[in-house]
Design a protein around this motif. Sequence first.
Motif, PDB file in Angstrom:
ATOM      1  N   ALA A 133      49.656  61.010   5.782  1.00 58.98           N
ATOM      2  CA  ALA A 133      50.999  60.689   6.766  1.00 58.98           C
ATOM      3  C   ALA A 133      51.787  59.647   5.491  1.00 58.98           C
ATOM      4  O   ALA A 133      51.511  59.061   4.325  1.00 58.98           O
ATOM      5  CB  ALA A 133      50.096  58.523   7.803  1.00 58.98           C
ATOM      6  N   PRO A 134      53.498  59.167   5.819  1.00 58.56           N
ATOM      7  CA  PRO A 134      53.958  59.026   4.178  1.00 58.56           C
ATOM      8  C   PRO A 134      53.514  57.203   4.636  1.00 58.56           C
ATOM      9  O   PRO A 134      53.580  56.617   5.290  1.00 58.56           O
ATOM     10  CB  PRO A 134      54.996  59.382   4.994  1.00 58.56           C
ATOM     11  CG  PRO A 134      55.726  59.611   5.734  1.00 58.56           C
ATOM     12  CD  PRO A 134      53.950  60.340   6.559  1.00 58.56           C
ATOM     13  N   LEU A 161      43.424  50.486   6.049  1.00 62.11           N
ATOM     14  CA  LEU A 161      45.164  49.622   6.145  1.00 62.11           C
ATOM     15  C   LEU A 161      45.311  50.541   7.579  1.00 62.11           C
ATOM     16  O   LEU A 161      45.504  50.974   8.089  1.00 62.11           O
ATOM     17  CB  LEU A 161      45.692  50.408   4.908  1.00 62.11           C
ATOM     18  CG  LEU A 161      45.516  50.336   3.986  1.00 62.11           C
ATOM     19  CD1 LEU A 161      45.059  51.800   2.810  1.00 62.11           C
ATOM     20  CD2 LEU A 161      46.622  48.848   2.783  1.00 62.11           C
ATOM     21  N   GLY A 162      45.075  48.747   8.203  1.00 63.71           N
ATOM     22  CA  GLY A 162      45.503  48.510   9.285  1.00 63.71           C
ATOM     23  C   GLY A 162      46.216  46.840  10.050  1.00 63.71           C
ATOM     24  O   GLY A 162      47.106  46.500   8.740  1.00 63.71           O
ATOM     25  N   ALA A 163      46.110  47.302  10.516  1.00 67.76           N
ATOM     26  CA  ALA A 163      45.798  45.589  10.633  1.00 67.76           C
ATOM     27  C   ALA A 163      45.497  44.255  10.061  1.00 67.76           C
ATOM     28  O   ALA A 163      46.060  43.002   9.741  1.00 67.76           O
ATOM     29  CB  ALA A 163      45.840  45.012  12.191  1.00 67.76           C
ATOM     30  N   ARG A 164      44.605  44.897   9.341  1.00 68.99           N
ATOM     31  CA  ARG A 164      43.294  44.011   8.467  1.00 68.99           C
ATOM     32  C   ARG A 164      43.808  44.971   7.162  1.00 68.99           C
ATOM     33  O   ARG A 164      43.730  46.333   7.838  1.00 68.99           O
ATOM     34  CB  ARG A 164      42.264  43.551   8.553  1.00 68.99           C
ATOM     35  CG  ARG A 164      42.210  42.659   9.697  1.00 68.99           C
ATOM     36  CD  ARG A 164      41.381  41.750   9.941  1.00 68.99           C
ATOM     37  NE  ARG A 164      40.547  41.484  11.090  1.00 68.99           N
ATOM     38  CZ  ARG A 164      39.359  41.031  11.580  1.00 68.99           C
ATOM     39  NH1 ARG A 164      39.068  40.405  10.309  1.00 68.99           N
ATOM     40  NH2 ARG A 164      39.996  40.484  12.738  1.00 68.99           N
ATOM     41  N   ALA A 170      38.941  47.017  10.619  1.00 66.85           N
ATOM     42  CA  ALA A 170      40.656  47.350  10.059  1.00 66.85           C
ATOM     43  C   ALA A 170      42.036  47.356  11.538  1.00 66.85           C
ATOM     44  O   ALA A 170      43.009  46.576  10.970  1.00 66.85           O
ATOM     45  CB  ALA A 170      40.609  48.280   9.442  1.00 66.85           C
ATOM     46  N   LEU A 171      41.833  47.722  12.594  1.00 66.01           N
ATOM     47  CA  LEU A 171      42.448  48.017  13.294  1.00 66.01           C
ATOM     48  C   LEU A 171      42.757  46.127  14.419  1.00 66.01           C
ATOM     49  O   LEU A 171      43.622  45.837  14.759  1.00 66.01           O
ATOM     50  CB  LEU A 171      42.995  48.611  14.104  1.00 66.01           C
ATOM     51  CG  LEU A 171      42.366  50.009  14.231  1.00 66.01           C
ATOM     52  CD1 LEU A 171      41.797  51.538  15.479  1.00 66.01           C
ATOM     53  CD2 LEU A 171      43.764  50.391  13.600  1.00 66.01           C
ATOM     54  N   THR A 227      52.120  51.700   3.211  1.00 66.52           N
ATOM     55  CA  THR A 227      51.783  50.970   4.891  1.00 66.52           C
ATOM     56  C   THR A 227      51.859  52.018   6.024  1.00 66.52           C
ATOM     57  O   THR A 227      52.156  52.776   6.082  1.00 66.52           O
ATOM     58  CB  THR A 227      53.697  50.307   4.650  1.00 66.52           C
ATOM     59  OG1 THR A 227      54.446  49.882   3.784  1.00 66.52           O
ATOM     60  CG2 THR A 227      53.803  49.334   5.904  1.00 66.52           C
ATOM     61  N   PRO A 228      50.694  50.961   6.919  1.00 64.52           N
ATOM     62  CA  PRO A 228      50.137  52.139   7.800  1.00 64.52           C
ATOM     63  C   PRO A 228      51.014  51.995   8.610  1.00 64.52           C
ATOM     64  O   PRO A 228      51.668  51.371   9.248  1.00 64.52           O
ATOM     65  CB  PRO A 228      48.993  51.253   8.338  1.00 64.52           C
ATOM     66  CG  PRO A 228      49.623  49.472   7.755  1.00 64.52           C
ATOM     67  CD  PRO A 228      49.751  49.413   6.661  1.00 64.52           C
ATOM     68  N   PRO A 229      51.115  53.374   9.469  1.00 57.84           N
ATOM     69  CA  PRO A 229      52.209  52.939  10.840  1.00 57.84           C
ATOM     70  C   PRO A 229      52.052  51.686  12.169  1.00 57.84           C
ATOM     71  O   PRO A 229      50.719  51.524  11.670  1.00 57.84           O
ATOM     72  CB  PRO A 229      51.161  54.470  11.440  1.00 57.84           C
ATOM     73  CG  PRO A 229      49.974  55.332  10.902  1.00 57.84           C
ATOM     74  CD  PRO A 229      49.865  54.335   9.266  1.00 57.84           C
ATOM     75  N   PRO A 230      52.535  52.184  12.559  1.00 62.22           N
ATOM     76  CA  PRO A 230      52.111  50.951  13.176  1.00 62.22           C
ATOM     77  C   PRO A 230      50.900  50.988  14.358  1.00 62.22           C
ATOM     78  O   PRO A 230      51.477  51.853  15.440  1.00 62.22           O
ATOM     79  CB  PRO A 230      53.669  50.762  14.334  1.00 62.22           C
ATOM     80  CG  PRO A 230      54.660  51.197  13.569  1.00 62.22           C
ATOM     81  CD  PRO A 230      53.748  52.533  13.020  1.00 62.22           C
ATOM     82  N   GLY A 231      50.312  50.120  13.898  1.00 65.00           N
ATOM     83  CA  GLY A 231      48.856  50.777  14.976  1.00 65.00           C
ATOM     84  C   GLY A 231      48.275  51.486  14.875  1.00 65.00           C
ATOM     85  O   GLY A 231      46.807  52.049  15.870  1.00 65.00           O
ATOM     86  N   GLY A 232      48.366  51.876  13.879  1.00 68.10           N
ATOM     87  CA  GLY A 232      47.638  53.200  12.970  1.00 68.10           C
ATOM     88  C   GLY A 232      46.504  52.904  11.580  1.00 68.10           C
ATOM     89  O   GLY A 232      47.029  51.793  11.284  1.00 68.10           O
TER      90      GLY A 232
END
Length: 298
Positions: free
Chosen positions: A221-222, A252-255, A292-293, A226-231
């Motif tokens: 993932a590019p 790397l997620g919400a945390r 992490a999510l 910065t993780p994708p939303p919810g990912g």
Amino acid sequence: MVTPHPGPRPHVGGTDLEEVTAAVRRRSVPLTLTMCAVDVDGGDSTGHDDGVVVPVASAAKLLLLAEVARRLETGELGADEPVPLTAEDTVHGTGLIHRLSGQVWTVGDLCWLTASVSDNTATNALLRLVGRTATSALAERLGAGGLVIHDRVRDERGTSQRPEVPPLFATGTARDLAAIVAHAARDTLHSPGTSGRLLRWMYANTDHTLVPALLAHDPYAPGFPTPPPGGLLVANKTGTDPGVRADAGLLLGARRVAYAVVAHWDTALGPEAERAAVHAIREVGQALGALALRPAGR
């Protein structure tokens, strides 16, 4: 080789981190399974036998890469600096260089190869440049002094005919490995530039067969970091030797969760023990991914 490493026990956070610890304890085959997890931004951490010194195989290459990243930032090394390979550098096992024709690589090339495919020949060339003394000194400065690179990578380890050759490439604790990752995530490895460089190399790692194996994520993932939303995004470094599986990295997620999980077992137990070790690490990975999510405070 399983020995205790003295040091303070990490603070155990709330039930989120306790769930990760519980996942470590669920195993049926006798093996040593050590784990340390750090909530990078919240500050809580937890561990299971995380002060036990075990073989960590190529996960220790994180320490070498951190020292090279530091020298690239200070100008002691240049990314485009050519490094001719020596006969002693060249070994088999993981990597690509021993299958390719090139005999001169840049420092930057060697770092990408070490991080992405755990290239053993690239590792030896980098270790020759900086020396094991420097990696030990960096480990001490980072509070990870139990992590030690004992030798270059070899096709054959020490035997009764060659007792001078160390029996293991590297040993350390889950706490040491997680500490290095947490430093990188917090930009405190040496400088923000050093930290970011190491994390970018880790993100290029192609081995997602352990902690990330059962996690829904796109390893290509590019937009890192910065993780994708919810990912989730994963940056890690693994290690594999007979009787050893290790994985240290950052989810790397919400945390942001820095982690290290190391399994060590008696190879006389056969392939069932290896399967159990991999299964156990993946189960811990699921707990780490769920953490992490989950947004902080939930």
